[in-house]
Design a protein around this motif. Structure first.
Motif, PDB file in Angstrom:
ATOM      1  N   PRO A 118       3.951  66.413  -3.833  1.00 50.39           N
ATOM      2  CA  PRO A 118       4.659  65.265  -4.375  1.00 50.39           C
ATOM      3  C   PRO A 118       6.079  65.639  -4.749  1.00 50.39           C
ATOM      4  CG  PRO A 118       2.495  65.499  -5.377  1.00 50.39           C
ATOM      5  CD  PRO A 118       2.737  66.731  -4.571  1.00 50.39           C
ATOM      6  N   ARG A 119       6.981  64.713  -4.537  1.00 50.23           N
ATOM      7  CA  ARG A 119       8.365  64.948  -4.891  1.00 50.23           C
ATOM      8  C   ARG A 119       8.589  64.447  -6.295  1.00 50.23           C
ATOM      9  NH1 ARG A 119      11.286  62.404  -0.628  1.00 50.23           N
ATOM     10  NH2 ARG A 119      11.992  60.779  -2.001  1.00 50.23           N
ATOM     11  N   VAL A 120       9.273  65.198  -7.144  1.00 51.20           N
ATOM     12  CA  VAL A 120       9.409  64.876  -8.554  1.00 51.20           C
ATOM     13  C   VAL A 120      10.773  64.249  -8.806  1.00 51.20           C
ATOM     14  CG1 VAL A 120       9.342  65.803 -10.878  1.00 51.20           C
ATOM     15  CG2 VAL A 120       7.903  66.792  -9.119  1.00 51.20           C
ATOM     16  N   LEU A 121      10.795  63.016  -9.319  1.00 51.66           N
ATOM     17  CA  LEU A 121      12.032  62.315  -9.627  1.00 51.66           C
ATOM     18  C   LEU A 121      13.037  62.450  -8.486  1.00 51.66           C
ATOM     19  CD1 LEU A 121      12.623  63.057 -13.424  1.00 51.66           C
ATOM     20  CD2 LEU A 121      11.681  61.020 -12.385  1.00 51.66           C
ATOM     21  N   SER A 122      12.708  61.931  -7.323  1.00 55.10           N
ATOM     22  CA  SER A 122      13.468  62.145  -6.097  1.00 55.10           C
ATOM     23  C   SER A 122      14.909  61.686  -6.227  1.00 55.10           C
ATOM     24  CB  SER A 122      12.801  61.373  -4.945  1.00 55.10           C
ATOM     25  OG  SER A 122      11.474  61.805  -4.793  1.00 55.10           O
ATOM     26  N   ILE A 139       2.945  70.214 -20.127  1.00 54.18           N
ATOM     27  CA  ILE A 139       3.169  69.542 -18.854  1.00 54.18           C
ATOM     28  C   ILE A 139       3.889  70.474 -17.892  1.00 54.18           C
ATOM     29  CG2 ILE A 139       4.349  67.618 -17.723  1.00 54.18           C
ATOM     30  CD1 ILE A 139       3.952  66.021 -20.302  1.00 54.18           C
ATOM     31  N   VAL A 140       3.339  70.595 -16.693  1.00 52.64           N
ATOM     32  CA  VAL A 140       3.970  71.417 -15.662  1.00 52.64           C
ATOM     33  C   VAL A 140       4.911  70.569 -14.812  1.00 52.64           C
ATOM     34  CG1 VAL A 140       3.570  72.911 -13.663  1.00 52.64           C
ATOM     35  CG2 VAL A 140       1.981  72.953 -15.607  1.00 52.64           C
ATOM     36  N   THR A 141       4.400  69.457 -14.264  1.00 54.15           N
ATOM     37  CA  THR A 141       5.222  68.560 -13.457  1.00 54.15           C
ATOM     38  C   THR A 141       4.797  67.128 -13.685  1.00 54.15           C
ATOM     39  OG1 THR A 141       3.752  68.692 -11.532  1.00 54.15           O
ATOM     40  CG2 THR A 141       5.592  70.254 -11.616  1.00 54.15           C
ATOM     41  N   ILE A 142       5.721  66.210 -13.406  1.00 57.23           N
ATOM     42  CA  ILE A 142       5.436  64.779 -13.367  1.00 57.23           C
ATOM     43  C   ILE A 142       5.803  64.325 -11.966  1.00 57.23           C
ATOM     44  CG2 ILE A 142       5.916  62.514 -14.355  1.00 57.23           C
ATOM     45  CD1 ILE A 142       6.807  63.959 -16.902  1.00 57.23           C
ATOM     46  N   GLY A 143       4.799  63.967 -11.175  1.00 57.66           N
ATOM     47  CA  GLY A 143       5.045  63.654  -9.772  1.00 57.66           C
ATOM     48  C   GLY A 143       4.594  62.258  -9.425  1.00 57.66           C
ATOM     49  N   PHE A 144       4.883  61.873  -8.186  1.00 56.17           N
ATOM     50  CA  PHE A 144       4.576  60.537  -7.699  1.00 56.17           C
ATOM     51  C   PHE A 144       3.873  60.671  -6.353  1.00 56.17           C
ATOM     52  CE2 PHE A 144       8.212  60.466 -10.436  1.00 56.17           C
ATOM     53  CZ  PHE A 144       7.855  59.499 -11.357  1.00 56.17           C
ATOM     54  N   PRO A 145       2.520  60.573  -6.340  1.00 58.02           N
ATOM     55  CA  PRO A 145       1.774  60.806  -5.105  1.00 58.02           C
ATOM     56  C   PRO A 145       2.208  59.932  -3.952  1.00 58.02           C
ATOM     57  CG  PRO A 145       0.309  60.727  -6.993  1.00 58.02           C
ATOM     58  CD  PRO A 145       1.671  60.306  -7.478  1.00 58.02           C
ATOM     59  N   GLN A 196      18.528  78.947 -19.205  1.00 64.18           N
ATOM     60  CA  GLN A 196      17.394  79.755 -18.784  1.00 64.18           C
ATOM     61  C   GLN A 196      16.324  78.871 -18.149  1.00 64.18           C
ATOM     62  OE1 GLN A 196      15.985  81.968 -22.162  1.00 64.18           O
ATOM     63  NE2 GLN A 196      17.649  83.459 -22.046  1.00 64.18           N
ATOM     64  N   GLN A 197      15.638  79.442 -17.166  1.00 69.73           N
ATOM     65  CA  GLN A 197      14.509  78.814 -16.492  1.00 69.73           C
ATOM     66  C   GLN A 197      14.900  77.588 -15.670  1.00 69.73           C
ATOM     67  OE1 GLN A 197      11.543  78.231 -19.589  1.00 69.73           O
ATOM     68  NE2 GLN A 197      10.825  80.328 -19.366  1.00 69.73           N
ATOM     69  N   TRP A 198      16.170  77.486 -15.285  1.00 72.34           N
ATOM     70  CA  TRP A 198      16.549  76.480 -14.300  1.00 72.34           C
ATOM     71  C   TRP A 198      16.368  77.088 -12.914  1.00 72.34           C
ATOM     72  CZ3 TRP A 198      19.656  71.659 -14.442  1.00 72.34           C
ATOM     73  CH2 TRP A 198      19.525  71.006 -15.677  1.00 72.34           C
ATOM     74  N   VAL A 199      16.161  76.219 -11.926  1.00 72.56           N
ATOM     75  CA  VAL A 199      15.885  76.688 -10.570  1.00 72.56           C
ATOM     76  C   VAL A 199      16.656  75.843  -9.562  1.00 72.56           C
ATOM     77  CG1 VAL A 199      13.586  77.528 -11.170  1.00 72.56           C
ATOM     78  CG2 VAL A 199      13.864  75.181 -10.335  1.00 72.56           C
ATOM     79  N   ILE A 200      16.892  76.415  -8.383  1.00 68.58           N
ATOM     80  CA  ILE A 200      17.354  75.631  -7.240  1.00 68.58           C
ATOM     81  C   ILE A 200      16.155  74.846  -6.726  1.00 68.58           C
ATOM     82  CG2 ILE A 200      18.258  75.723  -4.890  1.00 68.58           C
ATOM     83  CD1 ILE A 200      19.635  78.362  -5.667  1.00 68.58           C
ATOM     84  N   ASN A 201      16.268  73.544  -6.633  1.00 62.71           N
ATOM     85  CA  ASN A 201      15.120  72.727  -6.236  1.00 62.71           C
ATOM     86  C   ASN A 201      15.297  72.263  -4.804  1.00 62.71           C
ATOM     87  OD1 ASN A 201      13.084  70.689  -5.974  1.00 62.71           O
ATOM     88  ND2 ASN A 201      12.956  70.697  -8.216  1.00 62.71           N
ATOM     89  N   ALA A 202      14.594  72.941  -3.906  1.00 63.98           N
ATOM     90  CA  ALA A 202      14.699  72.623  -2.483  1.00 63.98           C
ATOM     91  C   ALA A 202      13.851  71.422  -2.097  1.00 63.98           C
ATOM     92  CB  ALA A 202      14.274  73.834  -1.658  1.00 63.98           C
ATOM     93  N   LYS A 248      10.969  70.303 -14.442  1.00 58.57           N
ATOM     94  CA  LYS A 248      11.390  69.124 -13.676  1.00 58.57           C
ATOM     95  C   LYS A 248      11.678  67.917 -14.568  1.00 58.57           C
ATOM     96  CE  LYS A 248      10.436  71.307  -9.774  1.00 58.57           C
ATOM     97  NZ  LYS A 248       9.707  72.490 -10.269  1.00 58.57           N
ATOM     98  N   THR A 249      12.245  68.155 -15.751  1.00 54.27           N
ATOM     99  CA  THR A 249      12.605  67.043 -16.640  1.00 54.27           C
ATOM    100  C   THR A 249      14.111  66.895 -16.820  1.00 54.27           C
ATOM    101  OG1 THR A 249      12.437  68.445 -18.621  1.00 54.27           O
ATOM    102  CG2 THR A 249      10.455  67.242 -17.931  1.00 54.27           C
TER     103      THR A 249
END
Length: 249
Positions: free
Chosen positions: A2-6, A59-65, A109-115, A132-133
């Protein structure tokens, strides 16, 4: 996946579906429902079993199936990949370097490149917090007008894509020795979720770099100092343009 907050638009306006969210917790539990209230510590979710309060730390992720690959409402993955610019970037510790756009940032800290998030043509960077917030999108393009007129075009686009749009503040600043604007605004997504944004628009001749950070509005006050620090850390390492980006193999 799932893509998170596309990310759907060049000017970093976010569009959330009106249907249910899928929330993944650290213990592996998945909860399906609608977010109805958000605080700095908890998220309230309306599920078929009633209302639940979840601690944000769990919470790990909030996604949209429904945004998973193959859904008719989601851009075809191959088309997205073909349209996306070829970006040479890296993140080591807190230092993000974008060699295509020739700039660097210091990120929290703890930011990532989101591919996983869709990159529109002209988008040079998509960074998110690990949960992912919180989000950052950077774009560059050539524009013959003034800094103020470029900002008005950006706000016009945001107004078209957000409901209850409101520009709350603007300030003239200097970033990396260049004239820049910080613009604060807010609006609601299609699902009614309130989101707050901060854009930094940096002029360098006829080339404009626009960086937008955002999160759900209840968290923005706490995030604002970190957002501002990240945008003010922008450092250019050379000249580039949108034309140069699109011409890369």
């Amino acid at each position: 996946m799932p893509r998170v907050l596309s990310v759907l638009l060049l000017f970093a306006a976010v569009s959330l579906p009106a249907v249910a969210e899928e929330i993944s917790l650290k213990d592996g539990t998945k909860i399906i429902g609608h977010m109805t209230a958000v605080t700095a510590d908890t998220i309230e979710v309306d599920t078929t079993y009633g209302k639940m309060q979840l601690k944000r730390g769990n919470i790990v992720t909030i996604g949209f199936p429904e945004n998973a690959p193959g859904n008719s409402n989601t851009p075809d993955a191959a088309a997205v990949k073909a349209d996306a610019p070829k970006v040479d970037e890296s993140l080591q510790g807190l230092r993000y370097v974008n060699r295509t756009g020739k700039f660097s940032l210091t990120v929290p800290q703890q930011w990532v490149i989101n591919a996983d998030l869709h990159r529109s043509p002209g988008t040079l960077a998509v960074l998110t917090s690990s949960d992912k917030t919180r989000f950052l999108v950077a774009t560059q393009e050539d524009y013959p007008g003034s800094l103020e007129s470029y900002k008005e075009l950006a706000m016009l686009n945001a107004r078209r894509t957000l409901t209850n749009f409101e520009e709350s503040a603007q300030s003239n600043v200097t970033i990396d020795g260049k004239a820049a604007l910080l613009v604060y605004y807010r609006g609601s997504q299609k699902g009614g979720l309130p989101v707050a944004f901060l854009s930094a628009i940096i002029a360098s001749g006829n080339s404009y770099t626009k960086m937008t950070v955002w999160c759900i509005e209840p968290l923005f006050h706490d995030m604002q100092p970190s957002f501002e620090k990240m945008l003010m850390s922008y450092r250019a390492s050379g000249q580039t343009s949108a034309a140069a980006v699109s011409s890369k193999p």
